[in-house]
Design a protein around this motif. Sequence first.
Motif, PDB file in Angstrom:
ATOM      1  N   ARG A 278      40.665  78.982 -33.714  1.00  0.00           N
ATOM      2  CA  ARG A 278      40.234  77.904 -32.827  1.00  0.00           C
ATOM      3  C   ARG A 278      38.735  77.655 -32.882  1.00  0.00           C
ATOM      4  NH1 ARG A 278      41.330  78.604 -27.018  1.00  0.00           N
ATOM      5  NH2 ARG A 278      41.241  76.348 -26.937  1.00  0.00           N
ATOM      6  N   LEU A 279      37.999  78.715 -33.012  1.00  0.00           N
ATOM      7  CA  LEU A 279      36.557  78.600 -32.855  1.00  0.00           C
ATOM      8  C   LEU A 279      35.921  77.643 -33.849  1.00  0.00           C
ATOM      9  CD1 LEU A 279      34.109  79.548 -31.280  1.00  0.00           C
ATOM     10  CD2 LEU A 279      33.897  81.469 -32.866  1.00  0.00           C
ATOM     11  N   MET A 280      36.305  77.738 -35.132  1.00  0.00           N
ATOM     12  CA  MET A 280      35.710  76.898 -36.167  1.00  0.00           C
ATOM     13  C   MET A 280      36.121  75.444 -36.024  1.00  0.00           C
ATOM     14  SD  MET A 280      35.896  79.348 -39.545  1.00  0.00           S
ATOM     15  CE  MET A 280      34.999  78.122 -40.512  1.00  0.00           C
ATOM     16  N   LYS A 281      37.168  75.179 -35.257  1.00  0.00           N
ATOM     17  CA  LYS A 281      37.611  73.805 -35.062  1.00  0.00           C
ATOM     18  C   LYS A 281      37.078  73.230 -33.751  1.00  0.00           C
ATOM     19  CE  LYS A 281      39.646  71.946 -37.387  1.00  0.00           C
ATOM     20  NZ  LYS A 281      41.097  72.005 -37.595  1.00  0.00           N
ATOM     21  N   VAL A 282      37.122  74.042 -32.696  1.00  0.00           N
ATOM     22  CA  VAL A 282      36.773  73.550 -31.368  1.00  0.00           C
ATOM     23  C   VAL A 282      35.290  73.232 -31.243  1.00  0.00           C
ATOM     24  CG1 VAL A 282      36.636  74.183 -28.933  1.00  0.00           C
ATOM     25  CG2 VAL A 282      38.714  74.654 -30.222  1.00  0.00           C
ATOM     26  N   ALA A 283      34.428  74.140 -31.730  1.00  0.00           N
ATOM     27  CA  ALA A 283      32.981  73.946 -31.549  1.00  0.00           C
ATOM     28  C   ALA A 283      32.481  72.635 -32.162  1.00  0.00           C
ATOM     29  CB  ALA A 283      32.218  75.145 -32.116  1.00  0.00           C
ATOM     30  N   PRO A 284      32.747  72.361 -33.458  1.00  0.00           N
ATOM     31  CA  PRO A 284      32.272  71.082 -34.007  1.00  0.00           C
ATOM     32  C   PRO A 284      32.962  69.875 -33.397  1.00  0.00           C
ATOM     33  CG  PRO A 284      33.606  72.254 -35.621  1.00  0.00           C
ATOM     34  CD  PRO A 284      33.355  73.211 -34.500  1.00  0.00           C
ATOM     35  N   ALA A 285      34.251  70.016 -33.056  1.00  0.00           N
ATOM     36  CA  ALA A 285      34.970  68.896 -32.447  1.00  0.00           C
ATOM     37  C   ALA A 285      34.370  68.547 -31.094  1.00  0.00           C
ATOM     38  CB  ALA A 285      36.458  69.237 -32.298  1.00  0.00           C
ATOM     39  N   CYS A 286      34.070  69.575 -30.282  1.00  0.00           N
ATOM     40  CA  CYS A 286      33.437  69.336 -28.977  1.00  0.00           C
ATOM     41  C   CYS A 286      32.070  68.695 -29.152  1.00  0.00           C
ATOM     42  CB  CYS A 286      33.302  70.654 -28.213  1.00  0.00           C
ATOM     43  SG  CYS A 286      34.849  71.289 -27.538  1.00  0.00           S
ATOM     44  N   ALA A 287      31.327  69.161 -30.162  1.00  0.00           N
ATOM     45  CA  ALA A 287      29.987  68.626 -30.404  1.00  0.00           C
ATOM     46  C   ALA A 287      30.047  67.146 -30.780  1.00  0.00           C
ATOM     47  CB  ALA A 287      29.297  69.424 -31.504  1.00  0.00           C
ATOM     48  N   ILE A 288      30.951  66.803 -31.678  1.00  0.00           N
ATOM     49  CA  ILE A 288      31.089  65.415 -32.138  1.00  0.00           C
ATOM     50  C   ILE A 288      31.566  64.520 -31.000  1.00  0.00           C
ATOM     51  CG2 ILE A 288      32.310  63.867 -33.713  1.00  0.00           C
ATOM     52  CD1 ILE A 288      32.498  66.311 -35.632  1.00  0.00           C
ATOM     53  N   MET A 289      32.567  65.002 -30.260  1.00  0.00           N
ATOM     54  CA  MET A 289      33.153  64.199 -29.193  1.00  0.00           C
ATOM     55  C   MET A 289      32.145  63.914 -28.093  1.00  0.00           C
ATOM     56  SD  MET A 289      35.758  62.641 -27.917  1.00  0.00           S
ATOM     57  CE  MET A 289      35.438  61.676 -26.432  1.00  0.00           C
ATOM     58  N   ILE A 290      31.470  64.943 -27.600  1.00  0.00           N
ATOM     59  CA  ILE A 290      30.580  64.743 -26.463  1.00  0.00           C
ATOM     60  C   ILE A 290      29.330  63.967 -26.852  1.00  0.00           C
ATOM     61  CG2 ILE A 290      29.254  66.888 -26.704  1.00  0.00           C
ATOM     62  CD1 ILE A 290      30.516  65.259 -23.433  1.00  0.00           C
ATOM     63  N   SER A 291      28.809  64.197 -28.049  1.00  0.00           N
ATOM     64  CA  SER A 291      27.618  63.449 -28.473  1.00  0.00           C
ATOM     65  C   SER A 291      27.954  61.975 -28.684  1.00  0.00           C
ATOM     66  CB  SER A 291      27.023  64.056 -29.751  1.00  0.00           C
ATOM     67  OG  SER A 291      27.972  64.126 -30.784  1.00  0.00           O
ATOM     68  N   SER A 292      29.141  61.680 -29.231  1.00  0.00           N
ATOM     69  CA  SER A 292      29.571  60.285 -29.383  1.00  0.00           C
ATOM     70  C   SER A 292      29.785  59.626 -28.029  1.00  0.00           C
ATOM     71  CB  SER A 292      30.875  60.222 -30.197  1.00  0.00           C
ATOM     72  OG  SER A 292      30.708  60.789 -31.475  1.00  0.00           O
ATOM     73  N   TYR A 293      30.368  60.382 -27.117  1.00  0.00           N
ATOM     74  CA  TYR A 293      30.633  59.870 -25.765  1.00  0.00           C
ATOM     75  C   TYR A 293      29.332  59.592 -25.012  1.00  0.00           C
ATOM     76  CZ  TYR A 293      32.562  59.775 -21.008  1.00  0.00           C
ATOM     77  OH  TYR A 293      32.923  59.413 -19.731  1.00  0.00           O
ATOM     78  N   GLU A 294      28.407  60.526 -25.074  1.00  0.00           N
ATOM     79  CA  GLU A 294      27.116  60.347 -24.397  1.00  0.00           C
ATOM     80  C   GLU A 294      26.338  59.178 -24.997  1.00  0.00           C
ATOM     81  OE1 GLU A 294      26.185  61.604 -21.740  1.00  0.00           O
ATOM     82  OE2 GLU A 294      26.831  63.671 -21.491  1.00  0.00           O
ATOM     83  N   TYR A 295      26.413  59.031 -26.318  1.00  0.00           N
ATOM     84  CA  TYR A 295      25.734  57.906 -26.970  1.00  0.00           C
ATOM     85  C   TYR A 295      26.341  56.581 -26.504  1.00  0.00           C
ATOM     86  CZ  TYR A 295      24.046  54.717 -30.562  1.00  0.00           C
ATOM     87  OH  TYR A 295      23.468  53.654 -31.207  1.00  0.00           O
ATOM     88  N   GLY A 296      27.672  56.548 -26.404  1.00  0.00           N
ATOM     89  CA  GLY A 296      28.344  55.332 -25.943  1.00  0.00           C
ATOM     90  C   GLY A 296      27.950  54.971 -24.523  1.00  0.00           C
ATOM     91  N   LYS A 297      27.889  55.968 -23.656  1.00  0.00           N
ATOM     92  CA  LYS A 297      27.481  55.708 -22.269  1.00  0.00           C
ATOM     93  C   LYS A 297      26.036  55.236 -22.196  1.00  0.00           C
ATOM     94  CE  LYS A 297      28.536  59.668 -20.395  1.00  0.00           C
ATOM     95  NZ  LYS A 297      28.694  60.672 -19.315  1.00  0.00           N
ATOM     96  N   SER A 298      25.174  55.857 -22.984  1.00  0.00           N
ATOM     97  CA  SER A 298      23.772  55.451 -23.014  1.00  0.00           C
ATOM     98  C   SER A 298      23.627  54.019 -23.505  1.00  0.00           C
ATOM     99  CB  SER A 298      22.974  56.400 -23.915  1.00  0.00           C
ATOM    100  OG  SER A 298      21.630  56.014 -23.999  1.00  0.00           O
ATOM    101  N   PHE A 299      24.434  53.653 -24.481  1.00  0.00           N
ATOM    102  CA  PHE A 299      24.422  52.285 -25.026  1.00  0.00           C
ATOM    103  C   PHE A 299      24.797  51.271 -23.955  1.00  0.00           C
ATOM    104  CE2 PHE A 299      27.002  48.847 -26.879  1.00  0.00           C
ATOM    105  CZ  PHE A 299      26.054  48.245 -27.688  1.00  0.00           C
ATOM    106  N   PHE A 300      25.844  51.546 -23.199  1.00  0.00           N
ATOM    107  CA  PHE A 300      26.285  50.621 -22.157  1.00  0.00           C
ATOM    108  C   PHE A 300      25.302  50.570 -20.992  1.00  0.00           C
ATOM    109  CE2 PHE A 300      30.642  51.166 -24.003  1.00  0.00           C
ATOM    110  CZ  PHE A 300      30.830  49.827 -24.321  1.00  0.00           C
ATOM    111  N   ARG A 301      24.680  51.708 -20.656  1.00  0.00           N
ATOM    112  CA  ARG A 301      23.674  51.703 -19.597  1.00  0.00           C
ATOM    113  C   ARG A 301      22.512  50.792 -19.956  1.00  0.00           C
ATOM    114  NH1 ARG A 301      24.098  57.511 -19.663  1.00  0.00           N
ATOM    115  NH2 ARG A 301      25.519  58.240 -18.036  1.00  0.00           N
ATOM    116  N   LYS A 302      22.094  50.870 -21.201  1.00  0.00           N
ATOM    117  CA  LYS A 302      20.989  50.040 -21.662  1.00  0.00           C
ATOM    118  C   LYS A 302      21.345  48.562 -21.562  1.00  0.00           C
ATOM    119  CE  LYS A 302      18.002  49.220 -25.666  1.00  0.00           C
ATOM    120  NZ  LYS A 302      17.714  49.602 -27.078  1.00  0.00           N
ATOM    121  N   ILE A 303      22.546  48.217 -21.984  1.00  0.00           N
ATOM    122  CA  ILE A 303      22.998  46.827 -21.902  1.00  0.00           C
ATOM    123  C   ILE A 303      23.041  46.357 -20.445  1.00  0.00           C
ATOM    124  CG2 ILE A 303      24.999  45.317 -22.219  1.00  0.00           C
ATOM    125  CD1 ILE A 303      25.596  46.742 -24.793  1.00  0.00           C
ATOM    126  N   ASN A 304      23.583  47.210 -19.565  1.00  0.00           N
ATOM    127  CA  ASN A 304      23.695  46.845 -18.154  1.00  0.00           C
ATOM    128  C   ASN A 304      22.331  46.668 -17.502  1.00  0.00           C
ATOM    129  OD1 ASN A 304      26.477  46.945 -18.372  1.00  0.00           O
ATOM    130  ND2 ASN A 304      26.632  49.028 -17.593  1.00  0.00           N
TER     131      ASN A 304
END
Length: 318
Positions: A278-304
């Motif tokens: 699990r470890l080799m899969k979960v760590a990078p997956a969590c990193a990619i998911m949360i960084s993409s999610y945070e970037y998306g939220k930041s993008f929409f905040r800027k637009i708003n």
Amino acid sequence: MAVRQSDLNTNGITPIQQMIASCSGALMTSLIVTPFDVIKIRLQAQRTPFYKGKCFLYCNGLMDHLCVCENGSNAAWYKAPGQFKGTLDAFVQIVRNEGLKSLWSGLPPTLIMAVPATVIYFTCYDQLRAFLKYKLGYDGAYIPLLAGASARVGAVTVISPLELIRTKSQSRKLTYRELGSVVRIAIAQDGWLSLWRGWGPTVLRDVPFSAIYWFNYELLKSQLCKKYNISEPTLTISFSSGASSGAIAAVLTLPFDVVKTRRQIELGELNTMSLLPRLMKVAPACAIMISSYEYGKSFFRKINRERELKRDLQSDIS
């Protein structure tokens, strides 16, 4: 997309925008992580071929999928194993002999199940966290822990019946009418709760993981933001915090994962299961998911914010 001020929550974005951001993150994670699992499964099949009726665990970083071998050594959407010397050799041979798109042959089950589950999970987490912190006035390190656990319970509850039906339909070829009959018979015999038969072991693993993950993520993120004197996390901060938090949560909840896997075998009426690391899969997956999610939220905040400033300017002029 028009945004009214009344629609904005305390995070500065609307729930719809949160859903779009989490969906984008889930798609990004699936596209990046799926090829690694395709290679792992092919290597695994080479060592121990998947015979008809045997099952294997496919982990795409967002969810685990119980997959059944249907046609001899061909495991559903995976082709027969080749002769690979290692991970790099498997990558080269698969691309050379089957084409680059073959590395994403496990993508459909990911998109069908994992993306909706991830959208529900991340949106509920942010909504619950904002509600507890801003609406009810609670504060403290336990807020992410409580919101993360509650959001995971909600996501698992919604997706669990679909996952059970998908596993049953994959165990043998069924038409939609036959699948409907199977579901009706199960409900008639054991009641509606039979559709949530896998809910318990899934919650047993995923809820502790979610609570630990969000507690550590918010803690690491806030510390790094404070260190660099910034109000919003950068892509690097989100990525590193997500990877570290995912690794910690994966290690601490590994025993629960074993229990869930064994319970899944009973649910699918299957005989053997290989547990992927699990470890080799979960760590990078969590990193990619949360960084993409945070970037998306930041993008929409800027637009708003830009739209709000434009409205204020127009109001002052008029």
